[in-house]
Each structure stands twice: as structure tokens, then as C-alpha cells.
Write an enzyme that holds these catalytic residues in place. Structure first.
Site, short mmCIF file in Angstrom:
data_model
loop_
_atom_site.label_atom_id
_atom_site.label_comp_id
_atom_site.label_asym_id
_atom_site.label_seq_id
_atom_site.Cartn_x
_atom_site.Cartn_y
_atom_site.Cartn_z
N TYR A 38 0.86 -1.19 0.00
CA TYR A 38 0.00 0.00 0.00
C TYR A 38 0.90 1.24 0.00
CZ TYR A 38 -3.99 -2.94 1.49
OH TYR A 38 -4.98 -3.88 1.56
N LEU A 50 -18.54 -1.46 2.23
CA LEU A 50 -19.30 -0.41 1.52
C LEU A 50 -18.98 -0.44 0.02
CD1 LEU A 50 -18.96 2.56 4.05
CD2 LEU A 50 -20.84 0.92 3.78
N ARG A 71 -16.21 -0.20 -1.54
CA ARG A 71 -15.29 0.90 -1.86
C ARG A 71 -16.01 2.24 -2.00
NH1 ARG A 71 -14.05 -3.72 -4.06
NH2 ARG A 71 -11.98 -4.59 -3.68
N GLY A 72 -17.00 2.43 -1.17
CA GLY A 72 -17.74 3.68 -1.16
C GLY A 72 -18.97 3.69 -2.04
N SER A 85 -22.04 3.54 0.06
CA SER A 85 -21.91 4.33 1.28
C SER A 85 -23.01 5.37 1.43
CB SER A 85 -20.56 5.05 1.31
OG SER A 85 -20.51 6.03 0.27
N GLY A 86 -23.68 5.68 0.32
CA GLY A 86 -24.65 6.76 0.33
C GLY A 86 -24.03 8.10 0.00
#
Length: 337
Positions: free
Chosen positions: A63, A213, A215-216, A219-220
Site C-alpha cells: 500500500y 461499503l 469501496r464507497g 456508502s450513500g
């Protein structure tokens, strides 16, 4: 606050693994793949997570080409070592440009990678050490055998795996106990429910669920016009064209259910994963204190059987459009074979 004095029931990583807070913190996005991140805010988010009782922090030596481990070393400097558990992935190979060029999980390679991770992190042991993917050139028995040597030497506490299938779980656990399988699991990524999750439970292997989620995406907070330089989601099938339209429509059905529970979409989605079993620990990839606070709010969301049935009706298994990775990366997933 530790797992022994927090107000939430601790969960265990498998039959023989460590006890952890019921949510873990995934640190990847603080250094890589999701576009620019604010280092100071990332460190503040790690501190906030610890203050809230979170103990499990997940990273990978690839990473940010080691940057994520260095960031965590800064964030954790001066923190009592028994307040947190480090889960570290290894094996992904990258060239100087950052391109991924394969995997190496051979015993000698993992021992070398571990040596560098310990130095970057500034610790004398890693709590859970795991290959990021199954290396097609190295039998899993050899990889786990090398990891077992590091457990015996005291450099690793527990052995984990990532994105492997049921057969690999069996072969690995025959060599040494496996604490947990790290694998994507969310309302729209439910591939583990067929054979992988039942096998893990049979073998006493816990689940650390990443991508809760997606990767978003669920997530909303995601929108069609959102993009960022260096964000790998811009090429992800689920974030493309008609697939994105379809998937965001699913999010709106979730939003209506979330409102009924006085929760956000993200909180409902995380709570759903947590509700699938006490042997599952959701990893939240919060990069800011605001997102972390929202994720922690999921612990206060109780889902009844009727709630779970309504969510299942709104977003049944297989409802998502598009694969979770591009074809080249999907080919590396033993869990998808």
C-alpha cells in the site's frame, strides 16, 4: 479503551485468534488507490479509532509502496503495543512505477517482506500476517509452512489468508491453524456465502470483511460525477456507465430502509455485514474522522429478522451490476474460482 472495557462485545478472529473490537480499521486508502489523502487527517483518524476502542488495523506492505506502514508507524508511535493489533498483507510485487507485476509468497520472500514490514512499522511482531493473494507458483502448504516458522520465532502471532477458496482454506489449515480469512463481503459482494463461509466456519476460521461499503459505492455518499486522479475505482466495472446507474439505484432503495432505522446508508450496510455472524469483523476504510464516526455509529444499529428480510428483498444476492475488479485482477482471486 480496550477490548476488555469497551461497551461493545468483542469478537474473536477464528477459534484460536485474538479478540478484537467489533469493527476494524482498513488503512489502505490513507496511502494508495483512492486518490490523494491528507496525511495529518489520516493519523488523526487512527488516533480517533484507538480512542473509540478499535484495536484491529489492517495494512499491506504494498500500500503506497511501504508508505502505509510508515504512516501507521507515525500514528502508533508511543501507543502501548497491547492496545492494537496489526494485520499485514504481503506478496504483491510492484515495479518502480507502481505497477503490479505478480505475487511471491515463497518462504524466503515472506521472511524478507516481514523483516522490512517490522522495520517500517517499528514493532517487534505482527499480530496477523497473510498473503495478499494465492501465489500460483507456490503451494499454499509451503507458504503456510514458512509463516508457521515465523510464528514459532515470535515475529508473527497468527496466520491469516486473503481471497482464497474453500479448498485452499482446507489445505492451509491442515498445516497450521488459520485465524481468519480476509475477503470482500458486502450487500452487493456475497460470493463467500456459497462454500467459502461454511467451510471457514467448519474449520474455525473467522472472517475479516473488507469492502463492506463496496469501496464507497454503497456508502450513500457516491455520485455519478465523482472522480479523482489516481483513484482505481475510475476503472472498476461497478463504477462504470450503466453499471453505476444500476448500482446507485440500489443505494436509493437502501436509503429508504436506513431512514426507517434512523441510520445512514453506510451504517445500515455495515450493520448488515456484522449481523451475518459474530465470527465476522467488518473492516471500515475510513480516511477521515467524520467517516470513522459514521462507521462507528453502525454499532448502534440493531437489525431484526424483519429488517434483514426487508434488506434482502431490496438488495438480493447478485443484485449488483459489474464485477468487483477488472478482469485481470479477478483472475488472481482464488475465491472466485
Amino acid at each position: 479503551m480496550t477490548t476488555t472495557d469497551n461497551p461493545f462485545t468483542a469478537r474473536r478472529l477464528g477459534a484460536e485468534g485474538p479478540q478484537v473490537f467489533p469493527l476494524g480499521l482498513g488503512a489502505m486508502g490513507m496511502s494508495a488507490l483512492y486518490g490523494p489523502a491528507d496525511r495529518d487527517e489520516s493519523i488523526a483518524t487512527v488516533h480517533a479509532a484507538l480512542d473509540a476502542g478499535i484495536t484491529l488495523i489492517d495494512t499491506g506492505d504494498f500500500y503506497g509502496m511501504g508508505d502505509n506502514e510508515l504512516l501507521l508507524a507515525d500514528a502508533l508511535r508511543g501507543v502501548d503495543r497491547d492496545r492494537y493489533q496489526l494485520s499485514v498483507k504481503f506478496g504483491a510485487q510492484r515495479d518502480p512505477s507502481g505497477a503490479f507485476i505478480g505475487y511471491d509468497t515463497s518462504p524466503n520472500a515472506l521472511k524478507t517482506a516481514l523483516s522490512y514490514s517490522l522495520r517500517r512499522l517499528g514493532v517487534d511482531h505482527v499480530d496477523v500476517y497473510r498473503p495478499a493473494r494465492l501465489d500460483p507458483k507456490v503451494p499454499i502448504e509451503e507458504t503456510v509452512g514458512g509463516l508457521a516458522e515465523m510464528v514459532q520465532a515470535g515475529y508473527v502471532r497468527y496466520i491469516g489468508l486473503s481471497e482464497v477458496g474453500a479448498d485452499t482454506l482446507r489445505r492451509a489449515s491442515a498445516v497450521h491453524p488459520i485465524s481468519d480469512l480476509q475477503i470482500e463481503y458486502s450487500l452487493i459482494s456475497r460470493g463467500i456465502e456459497g462454500t467459502i463461509l461454511p467451510t471457514a466456519r467448519e474449520l474455525g476460521i473467522g472472517i475479516t470483511a473488507y469492502g463492506v461499503l463496496s469501496r464507497g459505492l454503497i456508502s450513500g455518499h457516491w455520485s455519478k460525477d465523482r472522480s479523482a486522479e489516481g483513484d482505481f475505482r475510475s476503472a472498476s466495472p461497478r463504477f462504470q456507465g450503466e453499471n453505476l446507474d444500476h448500482n446507485l439505484a440500489l443505494v436509493e432503495t437502501l436509503r429508504a430502509l436506513a431512514v426507517q432505522k434512523n441510520a445512514s446508508v453506510a451504517q445500515l450496510a455495515i450493520a448488515w455485514v456484522a449481523a451475518q455472524g459474530t465470527d465476522i469483523v467488518p473492516l471500515v476504510g475510513a480516511r477521515t474522522r467524520n467517516r470513522l464516526e459514521e462507521s462507528l455509529g453502525s454499532l448502534g444499529v440493531t437489525l431484526t429478522a424483519d429488517d434483514l428480510a426487508e434488506i434482502e428483498k431490496a438488495v438480493p444476492a447478485g443484485a449488483a451490476a459489474g464485477d468487483r475488479y477488472v478482469a485481470e485482477q479477478m483472475a488472481h482471486l482464488d475465491s472466485e474460482k
